[in-house]
Design an enzyme around this catalytic site. Structure first.
Site, PDB file in Angstrom:
ATOM      1  N   CYS A 149     -19.211  15.339 -14.136  1.00 41.03           N
ATOM      2  CA  CYS A 149     -19.039  16.123 -15.014  1.00 41.03           C
ATOM      3  C   CYS A 149     -20.014  16.289 -16.114  1.00 41.03           C
ATOM      4  O   CYS A 149     -20.246  16.887 -16.592  1.00 41.03           O
ATOM      5  CB  CYS A 149     -17.883  16.084 -15.336  1.00 41.03           C
ATOM      6  SG  CYS A 149     -17.316  14.716 -15.346  1.00 41.03           S
ATOM      7  N   TYR A 150     -19.493  14.687 -16.622  1.00 42.46           N
ATOM      8  CA  TYR A 150     -20.767  14.595 -18.044  1.00 42.46           C
ATOM      9  C   TYR A 150     -22.433  14.919 -17.706  1.00 42.46           C
ATOM     10  O   TYR A 150     -23.134  15.431 -18.139  1.00 42.46           O
ATOM     11  CB  TYR A 150     -20.946  11.945 -18.134  1.00 42.46           C
ATOM     12  CG  TYR A 150     -19.349  12.557 -19.104  1.00 42.46           C
ATOM     13  CD1 TYR A 150     -19.042  13.399 -20.179  1.00 42.46           C
ATOM     14  CD2 TYR A 150     -18.685  12.223 -18.749  1.00 42.46           C
ATOM     15  CE1 TYR A 150     -17.764  13.234 -21.202  1.00 42.46           C
ATOM     16  CE2 TYR A 150     -17.258  11.296 -19.265  1.00 42.46           C
ATOM     17  CZ  TYR A 150     -17.302  11.919 -21.222  1.00 42.46           C
ATOM     18  OH  TYR A 150     -15.861  11.828 -21.663  1.00 42.46           O
TER      19      TYR A 150
END
Length: 345
Positions: A149-150
């Site tokens: 996600c990051y």
């Protein structure tokens, strides 16, 4: 297409089910779990009552290969490393949402994840699934390493500048904030309501396992990259990631040049939206959707660029991008099953 979801009781797995349930190309979904086999999915997620009430199946490679054509692995690190290869050997396509296949160097993986890496042969076969930047390889792939996600929010924000080698790589600082769903469904002291409510904290300082993933992919575009400073924080919300990224331009750059670069880069990418001049996105504006919204500016006095990038960490940061990759792998429109607006307010 018949789809399997291994790890269906986690947040990533349940969101895959939510999205795939209304995907026009998906005819059947079978759910697998090692922790809750024999349990109805609506017992774990009551919001699925009268919508999807399948009993969770045990993880049996032979049975999975007879029941489905493509498998999503929404599992904790370590599981995919063990079962991806036997699934692929059965002729199944695999989309892995864990981090087991993202890091190409086994030693780097073992250093950051503190566990044994997958076999090098299966790592080499996996294609990194950053949809907007790796379409040609994804289209030909049988195994996808879905990005974290990051890294998704970060790489989409930095790619136009890094690929053109327009920034001083030593100056890159990635200041990231996430909602608590990124930590998974299992309770912990860090995400306990009393600990997180009305609180804001940095965590895993200089130790977050998405750091080598970000560095590895940025080096695909500029091999002069040394390291990056990446620092995640938890904020008291459920969904969403905001990365605020700072970098110094190598040469004098105007706001107009910067904006045109991003407009041209993402002109044909439906799920990347560039904000108008002077406007910057917030996490609520992509909630529940597969969009990545980006706002950019440059301080022409200091030549320091600021990029604000937001995604829903469970959708574009996990399940949504995985389905976008499924679409690319099968030659379907990337918007199939994902063509919905964010939830607001």
């Amino acid at each position: 297409m018949k789809i399997g979801i291994v790890g269906a009781t986690g947040y990533g797995g349940s969101d895959l089910l939510r999205l795939l349930h209304q995907h026009p190309k998906v005819s059947d979904i079978t759910l697998y779990s090692s922790s809750q086999e024999g349990v109805h999915i609506h017992e774990s997620y009551p919001h699925l009552t009268n919508i999807y009430e399948q009993v969770l199946q045990p993880i049996d490679i032979d049975k999975i290969s007879q029941q489905v054509e493509t498998v999503f692995l929404a599992t904790p690190p370590g599981v995919s490393a063990e079962i991806t290869e036997p699934l692929a050997n059965k002729g199944l396509k695999v989309i892995d949402l864990s981090g087991d296949l993202r890091i190409t160097d086994r030693g780097v993986y073992q250093n950051w994840y503190k566990r044994k890496a997958a076999n090098q042969s299966i790592i080499d076969e996996a294609v990194y699934g950053l949809s907007e930047w790796n379409r040609e390889k994804i289209a030909k792939a049988s195994i996808i390493a879905n990005p974290g996600c990051y890294p998704t929010a970060t790489l989409l924000a930095l790619a136009p500048l890094v690929k053109k080698r327009l920034i001083d790589l030593d100056t890159v600082i990635i200041d990231a904030k996430s909602g608590t769903s990124g930590a998974g469904r299992s309770p912990s002291e860090m995400t306990h309501y009393s600990e997180m409510n009305e609180n804001f904290k940095a965590y895993q300082i200089n130790q977050h396992k998405h750091t080598p993933e970000i560095e590895q992919e940025l080096r695909q575009w500029d091999d002069d990259l040394p390291y990056v400073t990446f620092q995640p924080h938890l904020v008291p919300m459920v969904r969403g990631i905001m990365t605020t990224i700072y970098a110094k331009a190598k040469e004098t750059m105007t706001e107009e040049f910067l904006r045109n670069l991003y407009k041209d880069t993402y002109a044909n990418d439906h799920f990347v939206r560039l904000r108008p001049n002077g406007m910057y996105p917030s996490t609520k504006e992509v909630f529940g959707s597969n969009y990545c919204d980006i706002g950019i500016t440059i301080d022409e006095r200091t030549q320091r660029i600021t990029i604000v990038s937001v995604i829903d960490n469970v959708v574009k940061g996990a399940s949504g991008q995985a389905i976008q990759n499924l679409n690319i792998m099968n030659g379907w429109s990337e918007q199939e099953g994902l063509a919905f607006t964010p939830v607001y307010p």
